[in-house]
Scaffold this active site. Sequence first.
Site, PDB file in Angstrom:
ATOM      1  N   ALA A 148       7.962 -14.973  15.158  1.00  0.00           N
ATOM      2  CA  ALA A 148       8.907 -16.169  14.752  1.00  0.00           C
ATOM      3  C   ALA A 148      10.124 -15.877  14.992  1.00  0.00           C
ATOM      4  O   ALA A 148      11.006 -16.620  15.383  1.00  0.00           O
ATOM      5  CB  ALA A 148       8.447 -16.463  13.351  1.00  0.00           C
ATOM      6  N   ASP A 176       9.841  -3.241  -0.672  1.00  0.00           N
ATOM      7  CA  ASP A 176      10.896  -2.749  -1.470  1.00  0.00           C
ATOM      8  C   ASP A 176      11.915  -1.682  -0.831  1.00  0.00           C
ATOM      9  O   ASP A 176      12.996  -1.662  -0.827  1.00  0.00           O
ATOM     10  CB  ASP A 176      10.758  -2.526  -3.001  1.00  0.00           C
ATOM     11  N   THR A 215       4.387  -6.797   2.911  1.00  0.00           N
ATOM     12  CA  THR A 215       3.681  -5.661   2.244  1.00  0.00           C
ATOM     13  C   THR A 215       2.548  -6.381   1.647  1.00  0.00           C
ATOM     14  O   THR A 215       2.542  -7.645   1.122  1.00  0.00           O
ATOM     15  CB  THR A 215       4.572  -5.130   1.293  1.00  0.00           C
ATOM     16  N   ASP A 232       1.246  -5.466  -1.097  1.00  0.00           N
ATOM     17  CA  ASP A 232       1.351  -5.267  -2.417  1.00  0.00           C
ATOM     18  C   ASP A 232       1.530  -6.288  -3.408  1.00  0.00           C
ATOM     19  O   ASP A 232       1.402  -6.307  -4.625  1.00  0.00           O
ATOM     20  CB  ASP A 232       2.395  -3.833  -2.700  1.00  0.00           C
TER      21      ASP A 232
HETATM   22  P1  ADP Z   1       7.958  -0.568   1.761  1.00  0.00           P
HETATM   23  O1  ADP Z   1       8.915  -1.137   2.548  1.00  0.00           O
HETATM   24  O2  ADP Z   1       6.592  -0.970   2.391  1.00  0.00           O
HETATM   25  O3  ADP Z   1       8.246  -0.321   0.331  1.00  0.00           O
HETATM   26  P2  ADP Z   1       8.673   2.276   1.921  1.00  0.00           P
HETATM   27  O4  ADP Z   1       8.890   2.625   0.203  1.00  0.00           O
HETATM   28  O5  ADP Z   1       7.844   3.434   2.511  1.00  0.00           O
HETATM   29  O6  ADP Z   1       7.955   1.243   2.031  1.00  0.00           O
HETATM   30  O7  ADP Z   1       9.990   2.115   2.518  1.00  0.00           O
HETATM   31  C1  ADP Z   1      10.130   2.211   4.000  1.00  0.00           C
HETATM   32  C2  ADP Z   1      11.171   2.875   4.602  1.00  0.00           C
HETATM   33  O8  ADP Z   1      12.593   2.209   4.026  1.00  0.00           O
HETATM   34  C3  ADP Z   1      11.398   4.223   4.154  1.00  0.00           C
HETATM   35  O9  ADP Z   1      10.612   5.125   5.154  1.00  0.00           O
HETATM   36  C4  ADP Z   1      12.898   4.465   4.527  1.00  0.00           C
HETATM   37  O10 ADP Z   1      13.072   4.551   5.761  1.00  0.00           O
HETATM   38  C5  ADP Z   1      13.413   3.127   3.919  1.00  0.00           C
HETATM   39  N1  ADP Z   1      13.772   3.370   2.591  1.00  0.00           N
HETATM   40  C6  ADP Z   1      13.337   3.287   1.643  1.00  0.00           C
HETATM   41  N2  ADP Z   1      14.113   3.720   0.262  1.00  0.00           N
HETATM   42  C7  ADP Z   1      15.333   3.715   0.607  1.00  0.00           C
HETATM   43  C8  ADP Z   1      16.595   4.052   0.170  1.00  0.00           C
HETATM   44  N3  ADP Z   1      16.759   4.168  -1.274  1.00  0.00           N
HETATM   45  N4  ADP Z   1      17.617   3.992   1.014  1.00  0.00           N
HETATM   46  C9  ADP Z   1      17.490   3.817   2.373  1.00  0.00           C
HETATM   47  N5  ADP Z   1      16.483   3.577   2.879  1.00  0.00           N
HETATM   48  C10 ADP Z   1      15.204   3.493   2.155  1.00  0.00           C
HETATM   49  O1  F6P Z   2       2.896  -0.477   0.391  1.00  0.00           O
HETATM   50  C1  F6P Z   2       1.379  -0.841   1.010  1.00  0.00           C
HETATM   51  C2  F6P Z   2       0.561   0.422   0.642  1.00  0.00           C
HETATM   52  O2  F6P Z   2      -0.903   0.165   1.269  1.00  0.00           O
HETATM   53  C3  F6P Z   2       0.034   0.892  -0.793  1.00  0.00           C
HETATM   54  O3  F6P Z   2      -0.440  -0.250  -1.255  1.00  0.00           O
HETATM   55  C4  F6P Z   2      -0.110   2.196  -0.939  1.00  0.00           C
HETATM   56  O4  F6P Z   2       0.002   2.712  -2.059  1.00  0.00           O
HETATM   57  C5  F6P Z   2       0.761   2.761   0.306  1.00  0.00           C
HETATM   58  O5  F6P Z   2       1.052   1.607   1.168  1.00  0.00           O
HETATM   59  C6  F6P Z   2      -0.270   3.838   1.135  1.00  0.00           C
HETATM   60  O6  F6P Z   2       0.713   4.537   2.073  1.00  0.00           O
HETATM   61  P1  F6P Z   2       0.230   5.167   3.230  1.00  0.00           P
HETATM   62  O7  F6P Z   2       0.385   4.357   4.297  1.00  0.00           O
HETATM   63  O8  F6P Z   2       1.576   6.232   3.264  1.00  0.00           O
HETATM   64  O9  F6P Z   2      -0.935   5.848   2.752  1.00  0.00           O
END
Ligand code: ADP
Ligand code: F6P
Length: 349
Positions: free
Chosen positions: A22, A109, A131, A133
């Site tokens: 999209a 997040d 996500t 979640d």
């Molecule tokens: P999700 O986006 O699914 O919540 P993650 O928490 O693993 O997954 O975050 C994805 C990516 O976003 C991280 O690997 C990193 O590159 C970036 N990220 C996460 N937290 C921060 C932060 N506090 N500041 C900057 N980048 C971040």
């Molecule tokens: O955020 C998506 C998610 O699948 C969560 O539900 C789970 O805790 C996590 O990612 C697992 O992460 P990984 O891909 O690092 O095993």
Amino acid sequence: MKRIGVLTSGGDAPGMNAAVRAVVRASINNGMSVVGFRRGYNGILMRSAQQDDDFAMMTSHSVSDKIQRGGTFLMTARCLEFKELEYQKRAVDNLRLLGVEGLVCIGGDGTFRGANALKELGYPVIGIPGTIDNDLSYTDSTIGFDTALNTACECVNRIRETSDSHERASMVTVMGRNCGDIAVHTALACGAELVMIPERPWTVEEVADRVRWGVLKGKRSLIMIFAEGAVNSLTSDLGAICAKYESLNEISLHHITSSQVAMMIEALSGHETRATVLGYTQRGGSPTAADRILASRLGAFAVHLLKEDRAGLAVGVRGGQLVAGPIEQAMQGRTEPNEDLLSLITELS
Ligand code: ADP
Ligand code: F6P
């Protein structure tokens, strides 16, 4: 804007491809070119051995035959260095060098935290919630949640059949990190007897009591849905429980798993209890129609906002309507469980 970028980051979610499609098609149809960055923020930092593996110009054809596919063809990654200012500044430099004037970040997040860091450096970003979640409170739904939920329900239906035949209790662990939404919705949709979530304290003793009561009431199978984060809200004295039952003596209390909790419930209730962890089955698979539609709406909306020079926002949906708000507010996770759905699970079980 003449050129924008798009990336997927964090855990993959079904519907991410539909969102990228999209973004790409809406951009091209609005006179903007699009760069697709691979492997989340790694792509912008150009961390591959070959630079042409970090990003590519997207054409309309690049996103053909993608809307129905699970995973993310741009690939995703967890780029931990991106939490550091030095790397964030490098990312902005690289984006400007490529003539990319705005960036659409699809993820959860954590991804929004990364996008917000770019915003704080004065760079225009839009976040799209991708996500499984469903842990972002500003939007009713995140892309991938509906598919993960339907996959979990399909699996629980199968587990219910075998549990029913053997007259067992079954504990099914679903994903969701610190959020119980997948668990609560799966429990309601599958008629589960119990749900354990990270947002609400619970004890092994009360769960075992509910299992015993269920058996006394004549239930042939009992389904308990266990959110992976629910180990963190378990308040029982596990040391005391494990010391009391020989079958639990071997359990190491350093890292409690849902399977071990199932063993404890079996010991306390005296009813055979098996555990299944659904794991990555919930992340894969073709997105549901609801996720494809959500992804298509949010992807196009993100592009329309950037075209109007509106940025620093996260897009979502509330009550069926598209919404956009400051990304720093959107990245706050959901902390409150859905009490109405929780009461309904108990009332109907
Ligand atoms: P999700 O986006 O699914 O919540 P993650 O928490 O693993 O997954 O975050 C994805 C990516 O976003 C991280 O690997 C990193 O590159 C970036 N990220 C996460 N937290 C921060 C932060 N506090 N500041 C900057 N980048 C971040
Ligand atoms: O955020 C998506 C998610 O699948 C969560 O539900 C789970 O805790 C996590 O990612 C697992 O992460 P990984 O891909 O690092 O095993």
